[in-house]
Design a protein around this motif. Structure first.
Motif, short mmCIF file in Angstrom:
data_model
loop_
_atom_site.label_atom_id
_atom_site.label_comp_id
_atom_site.label_asym_id
_atom_site.label_seq_id
_atom_site.Cartn_x
_atom_site.Cartn_y
_atom_site.Cartn_z
N GLY A 149 0.78 -1.23 0.00
CA GLY A 149 0.00 0.00 0.00
C GLY A 149 0.81 1.27 0.00
N PHE A 150 2.13 1.18 0.12
CA PHE A 150 2.97 2.38 0.07
C PHE A 150 2.91 2.99 -1.33
CE2 PHE A 150 4.76 0.21 3.72
CZ PHE A 150 5.12 1.24 4.57
N VAL A 151 3.11 4.31 -1.41
CA VAL A 151 3.05 5.04 -2.68
C VAL A 151 4.39 5.73 -2.90
CG1 VAL A 151 1.84 6.79 -4.01
CG2 VAL A 151 0.58 5.43 -2.32
N LEU A 152 5.01 5.48 -4.03
CA LEU A 152 6.31 6.07 -4.33
C LEU A 152 6.18 7.55 -4.65
CD1 LEU A 152 9.37 5.46 -4.79
CD2 LEU A 152 8.78 5.16 -7.22
N ALA A 153 6.96 8.37 -3.98
CA ALA A 153 6.98 9.80 -4.27
C ALA A 153 7.62 10.04 -5.63
CB ALA A 153 7.76 10.55 -3.19
N PRO A 154 7.25 11.11 -6.34
CA PRO A 154 7.89 11.42 -7.62
C PRO A 154 9.40 11.56 -7.44
CG PRO A 154 5.91 12.75 -7.34
CD PRO A 154 6.15 12.05 -6.03
N LEU A 155 10.13 10.89 -8.30
CA LEU A 155 11.60 10.88 -8.25
C LEU A 155 12.11 10.38 -6.90
CD1 LEU A 155 12.31 14.25 -10.10
CD2 LEU A 155 12.25 11.94 -11.05
N GLY A 156 11.34 9.44 -6.34
CA GLY A 156 11.67 8.91 -5.03
C GLY A 156 12.59 7.70 -5.06
N LEU A 157 13.15 7.38 -6.22
CA LEU A 157 14.15 6.30 -6.31
C LEU A 157 15.51 6.95 -6.47
CD1 LEU A 157 12.44 3.84 -8.85
CD2 LEU A 157 12.51 3.64 -6.36
N VAL A 158 16.39 6.73 -5.51
CA VAL A 158 17.73 7.33 -5.55
C VAL A 158 18.76 6.22 -5.42
CG1 VAL A 158 19.31 8.96 -4.49
CG2 VAL A 158 16.85 9.44 -4.50
N ASP A 177 19.66 14.76 -6.22
CA ASP A 177 18.67 13.68 -6.24
C ASP A 177 18.09 13.45 -4.84
OD1 ASP A 177 19.13 13.30 -8.93
OD2 ASP A 177 20.43 11.56 -8.67
N ALA A 178 18.96 13.49 -3.83
CA ALA A 178 18.50 13.29 -2.45
C ALA A 178 17.59 14.43 -2.01
CB ALA A 178 19.71 13.18 -1.52
N ARG A 179 17.95 15.66 -2.39
CA ARG A 179 17.12 16.80 -2.01
C ARG A 179 15.73 16.71 -2.64
NH1 ARG A 179 15.25 21.20 -4.24
NH2 ARG A 179 16.36 20.84 -6.20
N VAL A 180 15.69 16.40 -3.92
CA VAL A 180 14.40 16.31 -4.62
C VAL A 180 13.54 15.20 -4.02
CG1 VAL A 180 13.33 15.72 -6.83
CG2 VAL A 180 15.24 17.34 -6.76
N ALA A 181 14.15 14.06 -3.72
CA ALA A 181 13.39 12.95 -3.14
C ALA A 181 12.80 13.35 -1.79
CB ALA A 181 14.29 11.72 -2.98
N GLY A 182 13.59 13.99 -0.95
CA GLY A 182 13.09 14.40 0.35
C GLY A 182 11.98 15.43 0.28
N GLU A 183 12.13 16.40 -0.61
CA GLU A 183 11.11 17.43 -0.75
C GLU A 183 9.82 16.86 -1.34
OE1 GLU A 183 12.69 20.72 -2.91
OE2 GLU A 183 14.12 21.28 -1.33
N ASN A 184 9.95 16.04 -2.38
CA ASN A 184 8.76 15.45 -2.99
C ASN A 184 8.03 14.52 -2.03
OD1 ASN A 184 9.02 16.81 -5.39
ND2 ASN A 184 10.00 15.14 -6.49
N LEU A 185 8.78 13.86 -1.18
CA LEU A 185 8.17 12.97 -0.19
C LEU A 185 7.25 13.77 0.72
CD1 LEU A 185 8.23 9.98 0.76
CD2 LEU A 185 9.98 10.68 2.40
N VAL A 186 7.70 14.92 1.19
CA VAL A 186 6.89 15.76 2.07
C VAL A 186 5.70 16.35 1.30
CG1 VAL A 186 6.87 17.84 3.49
CG2 VAL A 186 8.82 16.29 3.58
N LEU A 187 5.94 16.80 0.08
CA LEU A 187 4.86 17.37 -0.72
C LEU A 187 3.75 16.34 -0.96
CD1 LEU A 187 6.94 19.39 -3.35
CD2 LEU A 187 5.44 20.33 -1.57
N MET A 188 4.14 15.11 -1.27
CA MET A 188 3.13 14.07 -1.49
C MET A 188 2.40 13.75 -0.20
SD MET A 188 3.52 10.23 -3.08
CE MET A 188 3.09 10.66 -4.76
#
Length: 217
Positions: A149-158, A177-188
């Motif tokens: 049931g987990f949902v992958l954040a956009p660009l969440g594969l690093v 890449d790490a910055r974008v993954a962390g920010e997108n995770l919070v946004l999602m």
């Protein structure tokens, strides 16, 4: 109170490259307003999954696991369940996710077997390899976690290929890449907060004949 982002480090080392990359993702989430915590699996040892689902699916659940549930896994499960988003990070050992990550995924069956307790929860996945195997390790995490049931954040594969690289701070592309993954995770997580998702009945309820004690697979 801000969103809670949990980072799960499946490396044997708490100060290695995997942990360092995970910290960068968590720092990006922090700058986006989330509260963060890193959980090192090496500090919370737990037994392997005993496969009780195959004997009695009702013996595999958050409160019914015959191995506890409050062995070392219970603490880990509590952290995952209470998080609004999770970052799973693994080193690559022989083209695969680490044994600790695989053991965690197997024990997490108890969090989805009687209801998807993490349904709709955003995730990011990290893999650090000396040479090859990062994409395989990411796939080995992505598939079961998606079914949970987990949902992958956009660009969440690093992923990072460690050999030949110096310090993480010197790798501008990986840091981005790490910055974008962390920010997108919070946004999602912000956008999905309070969202309702449908889920199927537990798969064992469809299996016939449904006899007490019969093996499910």
């Amino acid at each position: 109170m801000g969103l809670r982002v949990l980072g799960v480090n499946a490396s044997a080392r708490t100060d290695g490259f995997t942990a360092e990359l995970l910290d960068e993702v968590l720092e990006a989430a922090r700058r986006k307003g989330a509260s963060t915590e890193r959980l090192d699996l090496v500090k919370h040892p737990f037994p392997f999954c005993a496969g009780n689902y195959s004997v009695d699916p009702l013996a595999c659940g958050p409160d019914t696991c015959v191995q506890g549930p409050w062995d070392g896994f219970g603490k880990v499960a509590e952290k995952i369940l209470n998080a609004d988003a999770v970052v799973f990070a693994t080193p690559v050992y022989w083209f695969s996710a680490s044994a600790r990550m695989k053991a965690l995924l197997e024990r997490m069956t108890s969090l989805e077997n009687q209801g998807l307790l993490n349904l709709g929860k955003p995730m990011a996945l990290l893999a650090v390899a000396e040479e090859e195997g990062a994409s395989q390790a990411l796939s080995q995490m992505l598939l079961p976690l998606s079914y949970m049931g987990f949902v992958l954040a956009p660009l969440g594969l690093v992923y990072a290929h460690r050999r030949g690289n110096g310090r993480l701070a010197e790798n501008a592309e990986l840091l981005e890449d790490a910055r974008v993954a962390g920010e997108n995770l919070v946004l999602m997580a912000e956008r999905l907060q309070g969202a309702s998702f449908r889920e199927p009945l537990p798969s064992y309820q469809y299996r016939l004949p449904h006899l007490p004690g019969a093996a499910a697979d």
